[in-house]
Design a protein around this motif. Sequence first.
Motif, short mmCIF file in Angstrom:
data_model
loop_
_atom_site.label_atom_id
_atom_site.label_comp_id
_atom_site.label_asym_id
_atom_site.label_seq_id
_atom_site.Cartn_x
_atom_site.Cartn_y
_atom_site.Cartn_z
N LEU A 292 0.82 -1.20 0.00
CA LEU A 292 0.00 0.00 0.00
C LEU A 292 0.85 1.25 0.00
CD1 LEU A 292 -2.78 -0.99 2.54
CD2 LEU A 292 -2.88 -1.04 0.07
N ALA A 293 2.04 1.10 0.60
CA ALA A 293 2.88 2.29 0.71
C ALA A 293 3.53 2.66 -0.60
CB ALA A 293 3.95 2.07 1.78
N ASP A 294 3.77 1.68 -1.45
CA ASP A 294 4.51 1.95 -2.67
C ASP A 294 3.64 1.82 -3.92
OD1 ASP A 294 6.98 2.48 -1.51
OD2 ASP A 294 7.32 0.34 -1.20
N GLY A 295 2.45 1.35 -3.80
CA GLY A 295 1.61 1.22 -4.97
C GLY A 295 1.10 2.56 -5.45
N VAL A 296 0.77 2.66 -6.72
CA VAL A 296 0.25 3.89 -7.29
C VAL A 296 -1.24 3.72 -7.45
CG1 VAL A 296 0.29 5.42 -9.27
CG2 VAL A 296 2.40 4.37 -8.49
N TYR B 268 22.55 11.81 -8.85
CA TYR B 268 21.74 10.60 -8.61
C TYR B 268 21.00 10.69 -7.28
CZ TYR B 268 20.81 5.86 -7.00
OH TYR B 268 20.21 4.75 -6.47
N ILE B 269 21.70 11.09 -6.23
CA ILE B 269 21.06 11.20 -4.92
C ILE B 269 19.93 12.23 -4.95
CG2 ILE B 269 21.44 11.87 -2.51
CD1 ILE B 269 24.28 10.74 -2.78
N ALA B 270 20.17 13.38 -5.59
CA ALA B 270 19.13 14.41 -5.68
C ALA B 270 17.92 13.89 -6.46
CB ALA B 270 19.71 15.65 -6.35
N TRP B 271 18.16 13.17 -7.55
CA TRP B 271 17.07 12.62 -8.36
C TRP B 271 16.27 11.57 -7.58
CZ3 TRP B 271 13.86 13.31 -12.10
CH2 TRP B 271 13.26 12.23 -12.77
N GLU C 100 11.43 9.92 -4.62
CA GLU C 100 10.87 9.40 -3.38
C GLU C 100 9.77 10.30 -2.86
OE1 GLU C 100 12.48 8.00 1.03
OE2 GLU C 100 13.88 8.20 -0.65
N ARG C 101 9.98 11.61 -2.93
CA ARG C 101 8.94 12.54 -2.50
C ARG C 101 7.71 12.44 -3.40
NH1 ARG C 101 13.38 16.11 -1.62
NH2 ARG C 101 13.01 17.10 -3.66
N LYS C 102 7.92 12.30 -4.70
CA LYS C 102 6.81 12.16 -5.63
C LYS C 102 6.02 10.88 -5.39
CE LYS C 102 7.03 15.90 -8.13
NZ LYS C 102 5.89 16.85 -8.18
N GLN C 103 6.73 9.79 -5.11
CA GLN C 103 6.04 8.53 -4.82
C GLN C 103 5.23 8.62 -3.54
OE1 GLN C 103 5.93 5.30 -6.50
NE2 GLN C 103 6.36 6.75 -8.14
N ASP C 104 5.80 9.24 -2.52
CA ASP C 104 5.07 9.39 -1.26
C ASP C 104 3.85 10.29 -1.43
OD1 ASP C 104 6.85 7.75 0.01
OD2 ASP C 104 8.06 9.35 0.87
N MET D 110 16.58 3.43 -5.63
CA MET D 110 16.89 3.21 -4.22
C MET D 110 16.28 4.35 -3.41
SD MET D 110 20.58 3.61 -2.30
CE MET D 110 20.49 5.39 -2.59
N ARG D 111 15.47 4.00 -2.43
CA ARG D 111 14.94 5.04 -1.54
C ARG D 111 16.09 5.56 -0.67
NH1 ARG D 111 9.32 5.18 -1.40
NH2 ARG D 111 9.41 6.46 0.48
N VAL D 112 16.40 6.85 -0.81
CA VAL D 112 17.53 7.43 -0.09
C VAL D 112 17.31 7.34 1.42
CG1 VAL D 112 18.91 9.52 0.24
CG2 VAL D 112 18.02 8.96 -2.03
N THR D 113 16.05 7.42 1.84
CA THR D 113 15.76 7.35 3.27
C THR D 113 16.05 5.96 3.84
OG1 THR D 113 13.43 6.92 2.73
CG2 THR D 113 14.04 9.19 3.26
N LEU D 114 16.30 4.98 2.97
CA LEU D 114 16.69 3.66 3.47
C LEU D 114 17.95 3.76 4.32
CD1 LEU D 114 16.58 0.39 1.46
CD2 LEU D 114 18.66 0.95 2.69
N TRP D 115 18.82 4.71 3.98
CA TRP D 115 20.07 4.87 4.73
C TRP D 115 19.81 5.35 6.16
CZ3 TRP D 115 25.34 4.71 2.83
CH2 TRP D 115 25.42 4.21 1.52
#
Length: 564
Positions: free
Chosen positions: A4-8, A283-286, A291-295, A308-313
Amino acid sequence: MPSLADGVLSPDVSPNAQVDEFKDEFSKPNPHAPRELSTLQAVGLIATCTTAMLLTTANATAISISLPTIGDDLLIPEYRLQWLISAYSLSSGCLLLFFGRIADLYGRRNVFLLGVLTLGVFGLGCGFANDEITMDILRGFQGLGAAACIPAALGILAHAFPPSRIRSVAFATFAAGAPVGAALGSAIGGVLTQLTEKRWRSTFWFMTGLCALTIIGGVASFDPDGPSLELDRRVDWLGAFLVTAGLVLVVFALSDGTIAPEGWRTGYIIALLVIGVLLLGAYIAWELYLERKQDARSTAWWTPPPLMRVTLWTRARGKLAVTLVLALLEYGSFMSWSYWVQLYYQDYLLLSPVLTMVRMIPMFVTGVVCNVFVAMFVGRVPIAIILSCGTLLTATASLLFALIDPAEPYWAFGFPAAVLSVFGADFVFSSGTLFVAKVCLPHEQSVGGAIFQTMTQLGSAFGLAITTIVYDSQLSKESRKYGVIVNQNGTNAPPAAQLASYKGAMWAGFAIGVLGTVLAALCLRGAGIVGHQKGGDNESAMSGETVRDEEAQRAERVQSEKKS
C-alpha cells in the motif's frame, strides 16, 4: 500482496472501489509467503547461493595469483595487469544497484540464473583469449554476471528464511563464501597455473564448470518467481544511468590514478573523478525527488519509483548508514592486505604461486570458523562488539606486515596475519547483510543487498588506491636514498626500498581498519543485537522499532487518506 505504501493509486477509480479492491487482495492467500522447506531443500538453497558468492570472489583472486603468468603469455606490461582485475571489479561493483532493482521487480531466480550463466560463458571465453584487449573486455562482461547474481541471492535468502535461527545460519554461510572463495581461488589459481599444461587458462575453465553446477542447483532448489509486490513496476532508467556512470568513473579514477602518465595529477584522472562525484550527487538528488513524488502518490510518467529510496540509509536511526560505511572501510583494509601480501610473497620473496597459495590457506580455515561463530552468537552478542572486534583483528593483520622482518620464519608474522585477516570481512559481511535483511522491506531485499555489496566494492577500490599511493610515494622516496630513479613498473627498485614500500602500504591499510573500529565502537552503541530469533527479545534491532511497523503506519495513513 501489494504494498500500500509503494503502490500507485489510479485517480480514475473511486475511493470506495479502491478500498474494496485492497480488501479483496488482503483476503487472498499470500502468494509471496515462503514455503516450508525440508532440511534437504534448505541445504540445497543455501549451498547454491553460497556457491555463487564463492564463484564471484574466486574469479577475482584466482586471476590475481595468475597475473604474472598471464602477463608473460599475452605480453601484457606489469603496470597494466591490474586491469584484468579492475575490469571485472568495475562492472560487478557499479551495476549492483541496477540489477538488484531488476531482481526485486522481475524475479530473483531468473536474474540469479542469468547472472551465473553470464559469469560462466564469458569466463569460458577468457580461457581462449589471446590478447590483452580481448581479455579486458571479456572480464568486464564477466563482471556483469557477478553484479546480477549476488543481489538476487541475498533477496532469495531473505525471502526463503523468515526471522529465525536458520536465517542467521543461512546468511553466515553465504558470507563464508567470500573468504572461502578467496582462499579457493588462490589455491585453484596457483595449482592449475603451475601444474597444468594450459596453466592460467585451466583456471577459467574450472570456474566455468562450477558455474554450470550452480545453475543446476538454482534450477532444482529455487522456487519460481512470484509477481512483484509493487503495483508500480516501472524502472528508474535515469537513476540507473546516473549511479552506474558515476560509480564507473569514480572506480576507474581510483584504479587508474596510480598508473596514469602523471599519476593523480593527470588531467583525465582529475576530470573523471570530479565528473563521477557530480553524477553521484545528481543521482542522490534525483532519487530524493522521486521518493517525495512517490510518497505524494504522483502518477506522472516521469516519476517512476526510485531505484533506491535514499531514506533507506536512515533506517534504524541512521545505524544502517554506519554499517554500510563500515563495509567500505573494512573491505578497504582487507582487500588491500590481500593484494599487497601476495605481491610481497611473489615479487619480494620470489615465491612461486603454489607456495604463495600455501601461505594463504589459514584464511580459508579461519573464514569457516568465523562464520560458524556468527551463526551461533549473532543472536546473542551486540553488533557493535562483533564489528569492533572484527575490524580491529583485520587491522592487526596489516600491522603485522607493517612490522614484518623477512628474516623471521613464516610462523612469526605471516601465519598470524593470515589467521586474523578474515575476521573483519566475515563479521562485517554476515552481520551487515543480516542487518540489511532486517530493516529492508520484502520488495527491497535485493536492492538492500546490492547497496551493501556496492559499498564493499567501493571499499576495495578505495583501499587499493590509498595504499598504492602510499606504496608509490614510499618506493620513490626510498629508492632515491640509493641513488635510483624507479621506472614506471618499479622493477629496478632496490630490495630495501621495496620492503619499506610494502610496509608503508600495510600501515595505510592498518589506519583504514582502525578507523572502522573506532566508527563501530562509537556509532553503533545501542544498536543491540541483529540476529533473527523468532519470538525472541531481539526481534527488533532498535528498541522495539522495526521498519515493518513504519510501513504499517504508512499503509494505515494511505487507507485513511483514501477513505477521506
